[in-house]
Design a protein around this motif. Structure first.
Motif, PDB file in Angstrom:
ATOM      1  N   VAL A  49      -4.730 -10.345 -10.232  1.00  0.00           N
ATOM      2  CA  VAL A  49      -3.314 -10.263  -9.887  1.00  0.00           C
ATOM      3  C   VAL A  49      -2.806  -8.849 -10.104  1.00  0.00           C
ATOM      4  CG1 VAL A  49      -2.636 -11.059 -12.211  1.00  0.00           C
ATOM      5  CG2 VAL A  49      -1.033 -11.293 -10.329  1.00  0.00           C
ATOM      6  N   GLU A  50      -1.905  -8.439  -9.233  1.00  0.00           N
ATOM      7  CA  GLU A  50      -1.188  -7.186  -9.424  1.00  0.00           C
ATOM      8  C   GLU A  50       0.285  -7.536  -9.480  1.00  0.00           C
ATOM      9  OE1 GLU A  50      -2.252  -4.320  -6.450  1.00  0.00           O
ATOM     10  OE2 GLU A  50      -4.325  -4.263  -7.158  1.00  0.00           O
ATOM     11  N   SER A  51       1.020  -6.786 -10.282  1.00  0.00           N
ATOM     12  CA  SER A  51       2.414  -7.184 -10.438  1.00  0.00           C
ATOM     13  C   SER A  51       3.286  -6.012 -10.861  1.00  0.00           C
ATOM     14  CB  SER A  51       2.494  -8.284 -11.497  1.00  0.00           C
ATOM     15  OG  SER A  51       3.826  -8.662 -11.710  1.00  0.00           O
ATOM     16  N   ILE A  52       4.534  -6.066 -10.445  1.00  0.00           N
ATOM     17  CA  ILE A  52       5.533  -5.161 -11.005  1.00  0.00           C
ATOM     18  C   ILE A  52       6.498  -6.055 -11.760  1.00  0.00           C
ATOM     19  CG2 ILE A  52       7.332  -3.465 -10.520  1.00  0.00           C
ATOM     20  CD1 ILE A  52       5.786  -2.728  -7.983  1.00  0.00           C
ATOM     21  N   GLY A  85       7.908  -8.867  -8.896  1.00  0.00           N
ATOM     22  CA  GLY A  85       7.082  -9.879  -8.236  1.00  0.00           C
ATOM     23  C   GLY A  85       5.602  -9.686  -8.506  1.00  0.00           C
ATOM     24  N   SER A  86       4.816 -10.619  -8.028  1.00  0.00           N
ATOM     25  CA  SER A  86       3.368 -10.598  -8.281  1.00  0.00           C
ATOM     26  C   SER A  86       2.612 -10.885  -6.994  1.00  0.00           C
ATOM     27  CB  SER A  86       2.984 -11.689  -9.282  1.00  0.00           C
ATOM     28  OG  SER A  86       3.841 -11.680 -10.380  1.00  0.00           O
ATOM     29  N   ARG A 107       1.859 -13.757  -2.465  1.00  0.00           N
ATOM     30  CA  ARG A 107       2.786 -12.768  -3.051  1.00  0.00           C
ATOM     31  C   ARG A 107       4.149 -13.404  -3.242  1.00  0.00           C
ATOM     32  NH1 ARG A 107       2.349  -7.651   0.221  1.00  0.00           N
ATOM     33  NH2 ARG A 107       0.753  -7.200  -1.331  1.00  0.00           N
ATOM     34  N   ASP A 108       4.809 -13.042  -4.333  1.00  0.00           N
ATOM     35  CA  ASP A 108       6.161 -13.597  -4.545  1.00  0.00           C
ATOM     36  C   ASP A 108       7.107 -12.506  -5.020  1.00  0.00           C
ATOM     37  OD1 ASP A 108       6.246 -13.428  -7.523  1.00  0.00           O
ATOM     38  OD2 ASP A 108       4.622 -14.882  -7.416  1.00  0.00           O
ATOM     39  N   GLY A 138       7.480 -11.578 -12.167  1.00  0.00           N
ATOM     40  CA  GLY A 138       6.444 -10.577 -12.421  1.00  0.00           C
ATOM     41  C   GLY A 138       5.740 -10.810 -13.755  1.00  0.00           C
ATOM     42  N   ILE A 139       4.713 -10.017 -13.996  1.00  0.00           N
ATOM     43  CA  ILE A 139       3.884 -10.194 -15.191  1.00  0.00           C
ATOM     44  C   ILE A 139       3.666  -8.816 -15.816  1.00  0.00           C
ATOM     45  CG2 ILE A 139       1.599 -10.957 -16.007  1.00  0.00           C
ATOM     46  CD1 ILE A 139       1.567 -12.596 -13.256  1.00  0.00           C
TER      47      ILE A 139
END
Ligand code: ADP
Length: 220
Positions: free
Chosen positions: A206-209, A213-214, A155-156, A160-161
């Motif tokens: 992948v999940e992301s906002i 972040g992702s 996680r970072d 984001g994506i």
């Protein structure tokens, strides 16, 4: 052939500069950099196609040791890491895997987590969820997952994506940015990661906002 194109472009630039003129030189410079880029892409393609050609070398692997080594290599290859906070909330379990390939998975994901992050205070968290936590988190992708299989995540707090790219980024040569931005890249990293994970009969998503972040989830 590529070497030939490159060499002849250099010859034209050096020996025929008067003939082709300034604009011609510019075109030739573009030709040289395109041929170099194509050379890189062919290397990547070769690497991609070679993964999985030999049988997986499965062995019980201590992921903490593997991660320590991967992070050391990563830190050694960069000088701008002082603001990078690595969080590993608890020791990772041992798994049965191909150590060399799984090293590549973590190396790529950590590299991306760092690359696609514009914050002053960058952090990357690496961990796993067991069955109980998975059902609490309600991750539909893990419904059929063997209860003993740990679900890992990287996680970072990066860029984001956007939702419509969550799947396409795993395609070979798919990059979301111009070639200079975010330290460049060929768009092969995640395709390689996915291929390695699938060779282990695993999955990655992948999940992301976007803008926050992702989180890359995966299991082997
Ligand atoms: P590359 O990094 O060479 O472009 P990858 O296959 O590793 O290739 O990644 C594909 C694309 O996915 C990247 O260009 C980037 O847009 C996006 N991406 C990958 N990892 C992250 C991340 N942690 N955060 C945001 N975007 C990411």
């Amino acid at each position: 052939p590529l070497r030939g194109i490159y060499n002849y472009s250099i010859i034209l630039m050096e020996d025929y500069a008067q003939v082709v003129g300034e604009e011609g030189i510019e075109y030739l410079q573009t030709l040289v950099s395109l041929s170099q880029r194509m050379d890189t892409l062919i290397d990547v393609l070769l690497k991609f196609s070679q993964i999985g050609q030999t049988e997986l070398n499965l062995e019980v692997t201590n992921l903490n040791d593997l991660l320590d080594a991967a992070i050391e290599v990563f830190r050694a290859s960069r000088r701008d890491l002082h603001q990078f906070d690595l969080r590993i909330p608890r020791p990772l379990p041992n798994i049965q895997c191909d150590r060399v390939l799984v090293n590549e998975v973590f190396g790529n994901l950590i590299g991306n987590a760092f690359k696609y992050n514009e914050r002053q205070q960058k952090w990357i968290e690496i961990g796993y969820f067991d069955t109980e936590e998975r059902s609490r988190l309600k991750l539909p992708q893990t419904n059929n997952l063997n209860p003993d299989t740990p679900l890992f995540y990287v996680r970072d707090n990066g860029i984001g994506i956007q939702p419509h790219y969550l799947e396409t980024i795993f395609r070979l040569f798919k990059r979301l940015h111009s070639k200079e931005k975010y330290q460049g890249g060929t768009g092969a990293g995640l395709a390689i990661v996915k291929k390695i994970i699938e060779l282990h009969d695993g999955k990655i998503w992948v999940e992301s906002i976007y803008g926050e972040g992702s989180t890359f989830f995966f299991h082997f």
